[in-house]
Design a protein around this motif. Structure first.
Motif, PDB file in Angstrom:
ATOM      1  N   LYS A 321      20.919   7.646  69.448  1.00  0.00           N
ATOM      2  CA  LYS A 321      19.518   7.412  69.803  1.00  0.00           C
ATOM      3  C   LYS A 321      19.148   7.923  71.192  1.00  0.00           C
ATOM      4  O   LYS A 321      17.995   7.827  71.602  1.00  0.00           O
ATOM      5  CB  LYS A 321      19.213   5.910  69.714  1.00  0.00           C
ATOM      6  N   THR A 322      20.111   8.476  71.911  1.00  0.00           N
ATOM      7  CA  THR A 322      19.812   8.989  73.254  1.00  0.00           C
ATOM      8  C   THR A 322      19.557  10.500  73.236  1.00  0.00           C
ATOM      9  O   THR A 322      19.619  11.157  74.276  1.00  0.00           O
ATOM     10  CB  THR A 322      20.950   8.666  74.242  1.00  0.00           C
ATOM     11  N   TYR A 323      19.277  11.047  72.037  1.00  0.00           N
ATOM     12  CA  TYR A 323      18.953  12.473  71.953  1.00  0.00           C
ATOM     13  C   TYR A 323      17.596  12.679  71.269  1.00  0.00           C
ATOM     14  O   TYR A 323      17.251  11.956  70.333  1.00  0.00           O
ATOM     15  CB  TYR A 323      20.005  13.232  71.129  1.00  0.00           C
ATOM     16  N   ILE A 324      16.855  13.649  71.745  1.00  0.00           N
ATOM     17  CA  ILE A 324      15.659  14.113  71.043  1.00  0.00           C
ATOM     18  C   ILE A 324      15.679  15.645  71.024  1.00  0.00           C
ATOM     19  O   ILE A 324      16.454  16.264  71.765  1.00  0.00           O
ATOM     20  CB  ILE A 324      14.337  13.623  71.695  1.00  0.00           C
ATOM     21  N   ARG A 325      14.855  16.245  70.153  1.00  0.00           N
ATOM     22  CA  ARG A 325      14.762  17.706  70.108  1.00  0.00           C
ATOM     23  C   ARG A 325      13.291  18.104  70.256  1.00  0.00           C
ATOM     24  O   ARG A 325      12.422  17.477  69.645  1.00  0.00           O
ATOM     25  CB  ARG A 325      15.309  18.218  68.773  1.00  0.00           C
ATOM     26  N   LEU A 326      13.044  19.131  71.063  1.00  0.00           N
ATOM     27  CA  LEU A 326      11.678  19.618  71.271  1.00  0.00           C
ATOM     28  C   LEU A 326      11.574  21.078  70.849  1.00  0.00           C
ATOM     29  O   LEU A 326      12.446  21.881  71.170  1.00  0.00           O
ATOM     30  CB  LEU A 326      11.314  19.550  72.762  1.00  0.00           C
ATOM     31  N   ALA A 327      10.495  21.432  70.191  1.00  0.00           N
ATOM     32  CA  ALA A 327      10.228  22.843  69.891  1.00  0.00           C
ATOM     33  C   ALA A 327       9.743  23.545  71.155  1.00  0.00           C
ATOM     34  O   ALA A 327       9.337  22.909  72.122  1.00  0.00           O
ATOM     35  CB  ALA A 327       9.168  22.947  68.801  1.00  0.00           C
ATOM     36  N   VAL A 328       9.822  24.875  71.128  1.00  0.00           N
ATOM     37  CA  VAL A 328       9.198  25.691  72.169  1.00  0.00           C
ATOM     38  C   VAL A 328       7.940  26.279  71.550  1.00  0.00           C
ATOM     39  O   VAL A 328       8.011  26.966  70.537  1.00  0.00           O
ATOM     40  CB  VAL A 328      10.153  26.827  72.620  1.00  0.00           C
ATOM     41  N   LYS A 329       6.778  25.967  72.156  1.00  0.00           N
ATOM     42  CA  LYS A 329       5.521  26.446  71.566  1.00  0.00           C
ATOM     43  C   LYS A 329       4.773  27.339  72.557  1.00  0.00           C
ATOM     44  O   LYS A 329       5.409  27.974  73.400  1.00  0.00           O
ATOM     45  CB  LYS A 329       4.693  25.243  71.097  1.00  0.00           C
ATOM     46  N   ASP A 330       3.453  27.410  72.417  1.00  0.00           N
ATOM     47  CA  ASP A 330       2.660  28.247  73.319  1.00  0.00           C
ATOM     48  C   ASP A 330       2.469  27.564  74.675  1.00  0.00           C
ATOM     49  O   ASP A 330       2.626  26.352  74.800  1.00  0.00           O
ATOM     50  CB  ASP A 330       1.297  28.524  72.672  1.00  0.00           C
ATOM     51  N   ARG A 331       2.096  28.368  75.696  1.00  0.00           N
ATOM     52  CA  ARG A 331       2.013  27.850  77.064  1.00  0.00           C
ATOM     53  C   ARG A 331       1.098  26.633  77.189  1.00  0.00           C
ATOM     54  O   ARG A 331       1.462  25.630  77.809  1.00  0.00           O
ATOM     55  CB  ARG A 331       1.553  28.961  78.022  1.00  0.00           C
ATOM     56  N   GLU A 332      -0.065  26.678  76.575  1.00  0.00           N
ATOM     57  CA  GLU A 332      -1.017  25.578  76.706  1.00  0.00           C
ATOM     58  C   GLU A 332      -0.415  24.261  76.177  1.00  0.00           C
ATOM     59  O   GLU A 332      -0.461  23.227  76.845  1.00  0.00           O
ATOM     60  CB  GLU A 332      -2.300  25.928  75.943  1.00  0.00           C
ATOM     61  N   SER A 333       0.186  24.335  74.992  1.00  0.00           N
ATOM     62  CA  SER A 333       0.805  23.134  74.409  1.00  0.00           C
ATOM     63  C   SER A 333       2.004  22.696  75.240  1.00  0.00           C
ATOM     64  O   SER A 333       2.200  21.496  75.492  1.00  0.00           O
ATOM     65  CB  SER A 333       1.270  23.411  72.978  1.00  0.00           C
ATOM     66  N   ASN A 334       2.804  23.653  75.659  1.00  0.00           N
ATOM     67  CA  ASN A 334       3.999  23.319  76.438  1.00  0.00           C
ATOM     68  C   ASN A 334       3.623  22.627  77.748  1.00  0.00           C
ATOM     69  O   ASN A 334       4.241  21.634  78.137  1.00  0.00           O
ATOM     70  CB  ASN A 334       4.821  24.579  76.726  1.00  0.00           C
ATOM     71  N   GLU A 335       2.586  23.142  78.393  1.00  0.00           N
ATOM     72  CA  GLU A 335       2.139  22.501  79.645  1.00  0.00           C
ATOM     73  C   GLU A 335       1.655  21.084  79.384  1.00  0.00           C
ATOM     74  O   GLU A 335       1.957  20.167  80.145  1.00  0.00           O
ATOM     75  CB  GLU A 335       1.013  23.329  80.295  1.00  0.00           C
ATOM     76  N   ALA A 336       0.919  20.910  78.294  1.00  0.00           N
ATOM     77  CA  ALA A 336       0.408  19.578  77.954  1.00  0.00           C
ATOM     78  C   ALA A 336       1.559  18.619  77.651  1.00  0.00           C
ATOM     79  O   ALA A 336       1.554  17.462  78.095  1.00  0.00           O
ATOM     80  CB  ALA A 336      -0.543  19.676  76.760  1.00  0.00           C
ATOM     81  N   LEU A 337       2.552  19.111  76.930  1.00  0.00           N
ATOM     82  CA  LEU A 337       3.703  18.252  76.614  1.00  0.00           C
ATOM     83  C   LEU A 337       4.458  17.882  77.889  1.00  0.00           C
ATOM     84  O   LEU A 337       4.831  16.714  78.084  1.00  0.00           O
ATOM     85  CB  LEU A 337       4.661  18.953  75.638  1.00  0.00           C
ATOM     86  N   ILE A 338       4.678  18.864  78.743  1.00  0.00           N
ATOM     87  CA  ILE A 338       5.400  18.597  79.994  1.00  0.00           C
ATOM     88  C   ILE A 338       4.650  17.538  80.818  1.00  0.00           C
ATOM     89  O   ILE A 338       5.249  16.586  81.318  1.00  0.00           O
ATOM     90  CB  ILE A 338       5.599  19.907  80.809  1.00  0.00           C
ATOM     91  N   ARG A 339       3.324  17.687  80.883  1.00  0.00           N
ATOM     92  CA  ARG A 339       2.516  16.675  81.601  1.00  0.00           C
ATOM     93  C   ARG A 339       2.712  15.290  80.987  1.00  0.00           C
ATOM     94  O   ARG A 339       2.901  14.301  81.693  1.00  0.00           O
ATOM     95  CB  ARG A 339       1.028  17.042  81.545  1.00  0.00           C
ATOM     96  N   ALA A 340       2.695  15.243  79.658  1.00  0.00           N
ATOM     97  CA  ALA A 340       2.867  13.960  78.960  1.00  0.00           C
ATOM     98  C   ALA A 340       4.249  13.374  79.260  1.00  0.00           C
ATOM     99  O   ALA A 340       4.389  12.161  79.466  1.00  0.00           O
ATOM    100  CB  ALA A 340       2.683  14.152  77.459  1.00  0.00           C
ATOM    101  N   LEU A 341       5.255  14.225  79.293  1.00  0.00           N
ATOM    102  CA  LEU A 341       6.611  13.748  79.604  1.00  0.00           C
ATOM    103  C   LEU A 341       6.687  13.262  81.053  1.00  0.00           C
ATOM    104  O   LEU A 341       7.290  12.229  81.342  1.00  0.00           O
ATOM    105  CB  LEU A 341       7.636  14.872  79.382  1.00  0.00           C
ATOM    106  N   GLU A 342       6.043  13.993  81.940  1.00  0.00           N
ATOM    107  CA  GLU A 342       6.066  13.612  83.362  1.00  0.00           C
ATOM    108  C   GLU A 342       5.381  12.257  83.598  1.00  0.00           C
ATOM    109  O   GLU A 342       5.745  11.527  84.513  1.00  0.00           O
ATOM    110  CB  GLU A 342       5.383  14.702  84.215  1.00  0.00           C
ATOM    111  N   GLU A 343       4.392  11.963  82.754  1.00  0.00           N
ATOM    112  CA  GLU A 343       3.679  10.684  82.891  1.00  0.00           C
ATOM    113  C   GLU A 343       4.528   9.482  82.478  1.00  0.00           C
ATOM    114  O   GLU A 343       4.212   8.346  82.821  1.00  0.00           O
ATOM    115  CB  GLU A 343       2.413  10.694  82.018  1.00  0.00           C
ATOM    116  N   ILE A 344       5.569   9.754  81.697  1.00  0.00           N
ATOM    117  CA  ILE A 344       6.411   8.650  81.221  1.00  0.00           C
ATOM    118  C   ILE A 344       7.356   8.228  82.343  1.00  0.00           C
ATOM    119  O   ILE A 344       8.139   9.035  82.833  1.00  0.00           O
ATOM    120  CB  ILE A 344       7.207   9.064  79.970  1.00  0.00           C
TER     121      ILE A 344
END
Lengths: 346, 346
Positions: A321-344
């Motif tokens: 349960k200590t692993y997750i997998r992330l896709a690599v997508k387009d820059r806009e989505s990737n930036e949004a995901l990174i922001r969401a992760l940073e907020e956690i």
């Protein structure tokens, strides 16, 4: 069996379209010429496709740089892998790997031997040598899912020698092949060999999970054996038609390769700044992550409410349960995901 | 395995388009609303279909008049039959029948018991009673291919009692269901039963062999067992989209039923005047023929040079070179075929 890509089950959790980071589809969509070709293909639906798929196999052979007598086709890579299992006694896999390498042969009544990768998710030669027997089918993802690692050329050649020595057979699942750095081409490497099958697909790179087109290189003599156990007409007419255009678009192929590399590097760089994440090296369009704090359910829930679906990885044998997998997508989505992760904050 | 529909292998034998009387596809083509729906479906190719196919199963359930929890779907009827075989010990069939009922389970490592129909191509109850055991899967075409005969309601109920008594399971392959006279609906008949699976498909009646859409009614409890052995995402996005429109077009369905009956009667009538032919009764859109003079190869060759491909029937276990099978098509083609047959002097 748990799989990624099931956004259907999470509709309503987020007030908007969920961005699917759990399945690893090229976000740039298929080559532009496809739409017009599929429009024409409507006229072909009312006849059975060529039971031998000669035209399709010619188109694929040209792309793979082999002979069409060395090409087999299937309804996605999955059907080819399933059929291949029927031709062997036992199936040998290294975990963690795509769950269907284990599930499908079991469903088909085959014994499955699961060996463990080492702590860096590499194949262990000793266990392979001690285990592999005559008429075993060794299935390896190259690059491997969920680890994202491609087998180094020297390692691959060495392990193929073991396969030959034991009179076993190697199936390389290269569904993510085109996303990888161009270090070597397994088909070129094994073109003269008889104990190997290299499976690829339109699914991931050409962004066509809905069309169900898988194909593989095998030795011509082996193909004669394989076609005896195929189901008739398993590839649909649209997949057949797609083969006429997608492999020809060299500019598209180059562009997707370049973009994937750029975005993978962008994400790996950004992820390295998040203190509760350790991301593993990746050669493809997804990244395996070790959670240094928290567990997959917590991260999944936090992200689904922000509009991102990630892949929990504990369903992969050999991970927890200590692993997750992330896709690599387009820059806009990737930036949004990174922001969401940073907020956690964990 | 020999199959019909392979006009690709005979290109050049005839100076024009070969009319395919070897495969039994509705010549009227699919419902008109399909084209626009499939055009839209292009946008769906880049995502995985719903792994549970909820929307598709709802559409099918409405058409079959059952609950969506009683519906399973596959890449053509063939995938459903193949998966069903995995769930049972032995497969029992009556010959002559569709060759894949015998070939596929063998490929899957299953024992296949072939019983013989009587001289009128009817099921023999004694052999069934003596043979059927617990956990056997009895596969019957209804109507049967290549004989064209539908099982009478009373016979079906009687044989299902034997299946239940023996704790076996019945698979009815009803790929040609809608072409038949409306005597009974197996799904209505067996709605409350647990030992039966009724397989149907878009392939023949909706004229969509290229789209690969099969579906089946099973008991809800049995479905729980079945979905554990399915391959993920085996139904492509276009087949999924087709489900939104084809089942709704009641006028089309009625028209195809009516036309098929009319053309079947036309052909049976005309064939009865040809002295080297004995045609069997048919409930569907193909006709089995006993050649009173000559053999299948001779008739096939004479007709292919006239632009018609027929189905040689000796590859069906239980038949020999004195049988052929003809599709029922549109009036213009049927008249042309009849003229070609009349020209053959044996």
């Amino acid at each position: 069996m748990f799989h990624g890509g099931d956004t259907f089950s999470y509709k309503g959790k987020f007030n908007g379209k969920i961005i699917d980071y759990s399945s690893n589809i090229n976000p740039m969509g298929p080559p532009k010429a496809l739409k017009a070709e599929l429009l024409k293909a409507y006229e072909e639906l009312t006849s059975y496709p060529d039971i031998q798929y000669r035209e399709l196999r010619h188109n694929i052979a040209k792309y793979l740089k082999c002979d069409y007598r060395e090409v087999i086709v299937g309804s996605g890579a999955m059907e080819l892998i399933s059929n291949m299992c029927l031709l062997f006694n036992r199936i040998v896999v290294f975990v963690p790997c795509f769950g269907e390498y284990i599930k499908r042969p079991k469903v088909l009544g085959k014994e499955v031997i699961t060996l463990k990768m080492d702590e860096n998710f590499k194949i262990t030669f000793d266990s392979l040598k001690n285990t592999l027997r005559k008429d075993d089918l060794l299935i390896l993802g190259n690059p491997n899912n969920p680890t994202g690692l491609r087998i180094e050329k020297e390692v691959l050649l060495k392990l193929y020698e073991i396969v030959k020595e034991k009179d076993a057979f190697l199936l390389l699942d290269e569904a993510f092949y085109e996303f990888c750095p161009e270090d070597y081409d397994s088909i070129e490497l094994f073109r003269e060999e008889e104990k190997v099958c290299v499976v690829r697909a339109a699914t991931k790179f050409f962004a066509l999970p809905g069309i169900r087109l898988g194909y593989a290189f095998v030795n011509e003599t082996f193909r004669e054996k394989y076609i005896k156990i195929e189901s008739p007409w398993s590839v649909n007419s649209y997949a057949n038609a797609a083969g006429r255009v997608i492999f020809k678009d060299k500019a598209y192929i180059e562009k997707v390769k370049r973009e994937t590399e750029k975005e993978r590097n962008f994400m790996l760089n950004k992820l390295s700044n998040i203190n509760w994440i350790r991301s593993f090296e990746s050669h493809t369009n997804f990244i395996l992550i070790k959670l240094l704090k928290g567990e997959e359910d917590e991260i999944f829930d936090k992200l689904i409410y922000k509009g991102f679906m990630i892949r929990k990885a504990s369903s992969f044998e050999g991970l927890d349960k200590t692993y997750i997998r992330l896709a690599v997508k387009d820059r806009e989505s990737n930036e949004a995901l990174i922001r969401a992760l940073e907020e956690i904050k964990l």
